[in-house]
Write a protein that holds these residues in place. Structure first.
Motif, PDB file in Angstrom:
ATOM      1  N   MET A   1     -15.642 -27.459 -35.405  1.00 32.79           N
ATOM      2  CA  MET A   1     -15.675 -26.357 -34.561  1.00 32.79           C
ATOM      3  C   MET A   1     -15.418 -26.323 -33.175  1.00 32.79           C
ATOM      4  SD  MET A   1     -18.718 -24.583 -36.700  1.00 32.79           S
ATOM      5  CE  MET A   1     -19.185 -23.646 -35.206  1.00 32.79           C
ATOM      6  N   ILE A   2     -14.130 -26.782 -32.947  1.00 31.72           N
ATOM      7  CA  ILE A   2     -14.030 -26.591 -31.489  1.00 31.72           C
ATOM      8  C   ILE A   2     -13.291 -25.475 -31.192  1.00 31.72           C
ATOM      9  CG2 ILE A   2     -12.614 -27.685 -29.882  1.00 31.72           C
ATOM     10  CD1 ILE A   2     -12.846 -30.145 -31.403  1.00 31.72           C
ATOM     11  N   ASP A   3     -13.785 -24.660 -30.210  1.00 25.48           N
ATOM     12  CA  ASP A   3     -12.984 -23.584 -29.729  1.00 25.48           C
ATOM     13  C   ASP A   3     -11.818 -23.769 -28.820  1.00 25.48           C
ATOM     14  OD1 ASP A   3     -12.662 -20.699 -29.240  1.00 25.48           O
ATOM     15  OD2 ASP A   3     -14.380 -20.300 -28.274  1.00 25.48           O
ATOM     16  N   SER A   4     -10.803 -23.390 -29.223  1.00 18.64           N
ATOM     17  CA  SER A   4      -9.678 -23.727 -28.418  1.00 18.64           C
ATOM     18  C   SER A   4      -9.420 -22.789 -27.389  1.00 18.64           C
ATOM     19  CB  SER A   4      -8.267 -23.847 -29.286  1.00 18.64           C
ATOM     20  OG  SER A   4      -8.158 -22.564 -29.706  1.00 18.64           O
ATOM     21  N   ARG A   5      -9.956 -21.752 -27.487  1.00 16.46           N
ATOM     22  CA  ARG A   5      -9.950 -20.596 -26.290  1.00 16.46           C
ATOM     23  C   ARG A   5     -10.525 -21.008 -25.114  1.00 16.46           C
ATOM     24  NH1 ARG A   5     -12.200 -15.464 -28.529  1.00 16.46           N
ATOM     25  NH2 ARG A   5     -13.683 -17.057 -29.699  1.00 16.46           N
ATOM     26  N   ILE A   6     -11.683 -21.908 -25.206  1.00 17.45           N
ATOM     27  CA  ILE A   6     -12.484 -22.176 -24.181  1.00 17.45           C
ATOM     28  C   ILE A   6     -11.737 -23.600 -23.406  1.00 17.45           C
ATOM     29  CG2 ILE A   6     -14.620 -22.681 -23.086  1.00 17.45           C
ATOM     30  CD1 ILE A   6     -15.909 -20.966 -25.646  1.00 17.45           C
ATOM     31  N   PRO A   7     -11.555 -23.570 -22.168  1.00 18.26           N
ATOM     32  CA  PRO A   7     -11.184 -24.763 -21.835  1.00 18.26           C
ATOM     33  C   PRO A   7     -12.392 -25.744 -21.495  1.00 18.26           C
ATOM     34  CG  PRO A   7     -10.791 -23.105 -20.250  1.00 18.26           C
ATOM     35  CD  PRO A   7     -11.270 -22.426 -21.204  1.00 18.26           C
ATOM     36  N   GLY A   8     -12.297 -26.949 -21.786  1.00 17.88           N
ATOM     37  CA  GLY A   8     -13.157 -27.930 -21.572  1.00 17.88           C
ATOM     38  C   GLY A   8     -13.738 -28.503 -22.978  1.00 17.88           C
ATOM     39  N   GLY A   9     -13.264 -27.841 -23.940  1.00 18.35           N
ATOM     40  CA  GLY A   9     -13.727 -28.228 -25.286  1.00 18.35           C
ATOM     41  C   GLY A   9     -14.966 -27.479 -25.941  1.00 18.35           C
ATOM     42  N   ALA A  10     -15.626 -28.032 -26.597  1.00 16.39           N
ATOM     43  CA  ALA A  10     -16.601 -27.656 -27.619  1.00 16.39           C
ATOM     44  C   ALA A  10     -17.687 -27.348 -26.689  1.00 16.39           C
ATOM     45  CB  ALA A  10     -16.823 -28.269 -28.628  1.00 16.39           C
ATOM     46  N   GLY A  11     -18.142 -25.935 -26.456  1.00 21.89           N
ATOM     47  CA  GLY A  11     -19.604 -25.655 -25.829  1.00 21.89           C
ATOM     48  C   GLY A  11     -19.574 -25.750 -24.390  1.00 21.89           C
ATOM     49  N   HIS A  12     -18.495 -26.425 -23.601  1.00 21.06           N
ATOM     50  CA  HIS A  12     -18.809 -26.710 -22.275  1.00 21.06           C
ATOM     51  C   HIS A  12     -17.746 -25.201 -21.449  1.00 21.06           C
ATOM     52  CE1 HIS A  12     -19.623 -30.687 -22.249  1.00 21.06           C
ATOM     53  NE2 HIS A  12     -18.850 -30.950 -23.060  1.00 21.06           N
ATOM     54  N   GLY A  13     -18.736 -24.497 -20.606  1.00 19.52           N
ATOM     55  CA  GLY A  13     -18.489 -23.668 -19.853  1.00 19.52           C
ATOM     56  C   GLY A  13     -18.477 -22.250 -20.821  1.00 19.52           C
ATOM     57  N   THR A  14     -19.202 -22.179 -21.744  1.00 18.47           N
ATOM     58  CA  THR A  14     -19.156 -20.970 -22.618  1.00 18.47           C
ATOM     59  C   THR A  14     -19.793 -19.845 -21.868  1.00 18.47           C
ATOM     60  OG1 THR A  14     -21.159 -21.708 -23.548  1.00 18.47           O
ATOM     61  CG2 THR A  14     -19.007 -22.135 -24.926  1.00 18.47           C
ATOM     62  N   LEU A  15     -20.716 -20.076 -21.135  1.00 14.97           N
ATOM     63  CA  LEU A  15     -21.492 -19.102 -20.126  1.00 14.97           C
ATOM     64  C   LEU A  15     -20.646 -18.398 -19.170  1.00 14.97           C
ATOM     65  CD1 LEU A  15     -25.284 -20.575 -19.957  1.00 14.97           C
ATOM     66  CD2 LEU A  15     -24.431 -18.618 -21.290  1.00 14.97           C
ATOM     67  N   GLN A  16     -19.822 -19.333 -18.502  1.00 15.62           N
ATOM     68  CA  GLN A  16     -19.043 -18.901 -17.622  1.00 15.62           C
ATOM     69  C   GLN A  16     -18.034 -17.710 -18.076  1.00 15.62           C
ATOM     70  OE1 GLN A  16     -16.989 -22.161 -15.800  1.00 15.62           O
ATOM     71  NE2 GLN A  16     -18.721 -22.788 -14.588  1.00 15.62           N
ATOM     72  N   HIS A  17     -17.465 -17.826 -19.261  1.00 16.15           N
ATOM     73  CA  HIS A  17     -16.495 -17.024 -20.065  1.00 16.15           C
ATOM     74  C   HIS A  17     -17.350 -15.653 -20.473  1.00 16.15           C
ATOM     75  CE1 HIS A  17     -12.937 -19.382 -19.050  1.00 16.15           C
ATOM     76  NE2 HIS A  17     -13.690 -20.263 -19.477  1.00 16.15           N
ATOM     77  N   ALA A  18     -18.651 -15.982 -20.782  1.00 26.26           N
ATOM     78  CA  ALA A  18     -19.306 -14.974 -21.548  1.00 26.26           C
ATOM     79  C   ALA A  18     -19.704 -13.944 -20.338  1.00 26.26           C
ATOM     80  CB  ALA A  18     -20.545 -15.453 -22.129  1.00 26.26           C
ATOM     81  N   PHE A  19     -20.133 -14.510 -19.214  1.00 25.33           N
ATOM     82  CA  PHE A  19     -20.650 -13.561 -18.029  1.00 25.33           C
ATOM     83  C   PHE A  19     -19.610 -13.858 -16.791  1.00 25.33           C
ATOM     84  CE2 PHE A  19     -24.545 -14.680 -20.431  1.00 25.33           C
ATOM     85  CZ  PHE A  19     -24.602 -13.275 -20.590  1.00 25.33           C
ATOM     86  N   PRO A  20     -18.502 -13.187 -16.801  1.00 26.57           N
ATOM     87  CA  PRO A  20     -17.331 -13.577 -15.882  1.00 26.57           C
ATOM     88  C   PRO A  20     -17.965 -13.118 -14.518  1.00 26.57           C
ATOM     89  CG  PRO A  20     -16.737 -11.724 -17.249  1.00 26.57           C
ATOM     90  CD  PRO A  20     -18.130 -12.199 -17.655  1.00 26.57           C
ATOM     91  N   CYS A  21     -18.999 -12.175 -14.319  1.00 25.88           N
ATOM     92  CA  CYS A  21     -19.192 -11.495 -13.172  1.00 25.88           C
ATOM     93  C   CYS A  21     -20.259 -12.544 -12.336  1.00 25.88           C
ATOM     94  CB  CYS A  21     -19.779 -10.114 -12.928  1.00 25.88           C
ATOM     95  SG  CYS A  21     -20.879  -9.849 -14.073  1.00 25.88           S
ATOM     96  N   ARG A  22     -20.777 -13.852 -13.123  1.00 28.21           N
ATOM     97  CA  ARG A  22     -21.548 -14.492 -12.414  1.00 28.21           C
ATOM     98  C   ARG A  22     -21.202 -15.202 -11.178  1.00 28.21           C
ATOM     99  NH1 ARG A  22     -24.942 -19.325 -15.184  1.00 28.21           N
ATOM    100  NH2 ARG A  22     -25.615 -20.095 -13.173  1.00 28.21           N
ATOM    101  N   ILE A  23     -21.850 -15.121 -10.083  1.00 31.74           N
ATOM    102  CA  ILE A  23     -21.790 -15.804  -9.050  1.00 31.74           C
ATOM    103  C   ILE A  23     -22.326 -17.060  -8.871  1.00 31.74           C
ATOM    104  CG2 ILE A  23     -21.934 -15.559  -6.481  1.00 31.74           C
ATOM    105  CD1 ILE A  23     -22.151 -12.490  -6.752  1.00 31.74           C
ATOM    106  N   ARG A  24     -21.752 -17.930  -8.347  1.00 31.60           N
ATOM    107  CA  ARG A  24     -22.382 -19.253  -8.075  1.00 31.60           C
ATOM    108  C   ARG A  24     -22.968 -19.359  -6.764  1.00 31.60           C
ATOM    109  NH1 ARG A  24     -18.188 -23.988  -8.860  1.00 31.60           N
ATOM    110  NH2 ARG A  24     -20.132 -25.285  -8.735  1.00 31.60           N
ATOM    111  N   PHE A  25     -24.148 -20.082  -6.879  1.00 33.07           N
ATOM    112  CA  PHE A  25     -25.061 -20.048  -5.833  1.00 33.07           C
ATOM    113  C   PHE A  25     -24.808 -21.294  -5.072  1.00 33.07           C
ATOM    114  CE2 PHE A  25     -29.117 -20.490  -3.647  1.00 33.07           C
ATOM    115  CZ  PHE A  25     -29.221 -19.146  -3.023  1.00 33.07           C
ATOM    116  N   SER A  26     -24.348 -21.197  -3.642  1.00 32.90           N
ATOM    117  CA  SER A  26     -24.126 -22.351  -3.002  1.00 32.90           C
ATOM    118  C   SER A  26     -24.794 -22.235  -1.675  1.00 32.90           C
ATOM    119  CB  SER A  26     -22.445 -22.564  -2.886  1.00 32.90           C
ATOM    120  OG  SER A  26     -21.925 -21.387  -2.211  1.00 32.90           O
ATOM    121  N   TYR A  27     -24.401 -23.269  -0.845  1.00 31.36           N
ATOM    122  CA  TYR A  27     -25.180 -23.148   0.537  1.00 31.36           C
ATOM    123  C   TYR A  27     -24.362 -22.194   1.416  1.00 31.36           C
ATOM    124  CZ  TYR A  27     -27.785 -27.434  -0.355  1.00 31.36           C
ATOM    125  OH  TYR A  27     -28.587 -28.251  -0.843  1.00 31.36           O
ATOM    126  N   ARG A  28     -23.180 -22.023   1.032  1.00 31.75           N
ATOM    127  CA  ARG A  28     -22.503 -21.047   1.808  1.00 31.75           C
ATOM    128  C   ARG A  28     -22.923 -19.600   1.563  1.00 31.75           C
ATOM    129  NH1 ARG A  28     -16.148 -19.533   0.602  1.00 31.75           N
ATOM    130  NH2 ARG A  28     -16.019 -17.793   2.272  1.00 31.75           N
TER     131      ARG A  28
END
Length: 146
Positions: A1-28
């Motif tokens: 069950m590898i999802d070919s639509r998601i880059p990075g393979g199975a299960g990696h980065g699925t939250l980023q694509h599910a919530f595209p407006c999420r801001i990454r919290f950095s020092y900047r």
């Protein structure tokens, strides 16, 4: 069950694509957020300091009126009379100081008289003591002879 639509393979980065407006919290991003809050607080403080001059003037005017009422309620005649009494008292003290000097001279005269009287009194008391001793000795001799 590898999802070919998601880059990075199975299960990696699925939250980023599910919530595209999420801001990454950095020092900047944290620095920008802190600076934004500091600017907002500075603006609010400046507004409170300079913007409330009308209210501040009303408060000052109210305190001026209260001060004027307090001064109007002071018993000025009573204060003047108290000052007059104090001045009279200070004058009387000056007179007392002069009479105190006279009293001191009178007291020194009295002490000299008392010392002279004591000296005379001491001489008289010595004479009286000697006479008493003589009488006592005479009585003792008469008792021996009797």
């Amino acid at each position: 069950m590898i999802d070919s639509r998601i880059p990075g393979g199975a299960g990696h980065g699925t939250l980023q694509h599910a919530f595209p407006c999420r801001i990454r919290f950095s020092y900047r991003n944290a620095t920008v957020l802190v600076c934004f809050f500091n600017i907002v607080i500075a603006i609010l403080l400046l507004h409170a300091f300079f913007g409330s001059s009308g209210r501040r003037f009303a408060l000052r005017r109210g305190t001026w009126e209260a001060e004027a009422l307090r001064r109007a309620m002071e018993p000025l005649e009573l204060i003047k009379r108290v000052k007059e009494i104090q001045e009279e008292f200070s004058r009387e003290q000056e007179i007392v100081v002069v009479s105190t000097g006279q009293r001191q001279s009178a007291a020194s005269d009295l002490s000299k008289r008392l010392k002279d009287f004591q000296a005379l009194n001491d001489a008289n008391s010595k004479k009286a003591l000697e006479e008493w001793r003589r009488r006592k000795i005479d009585r003792a001799r008469q008792k021996k002879t009797d």
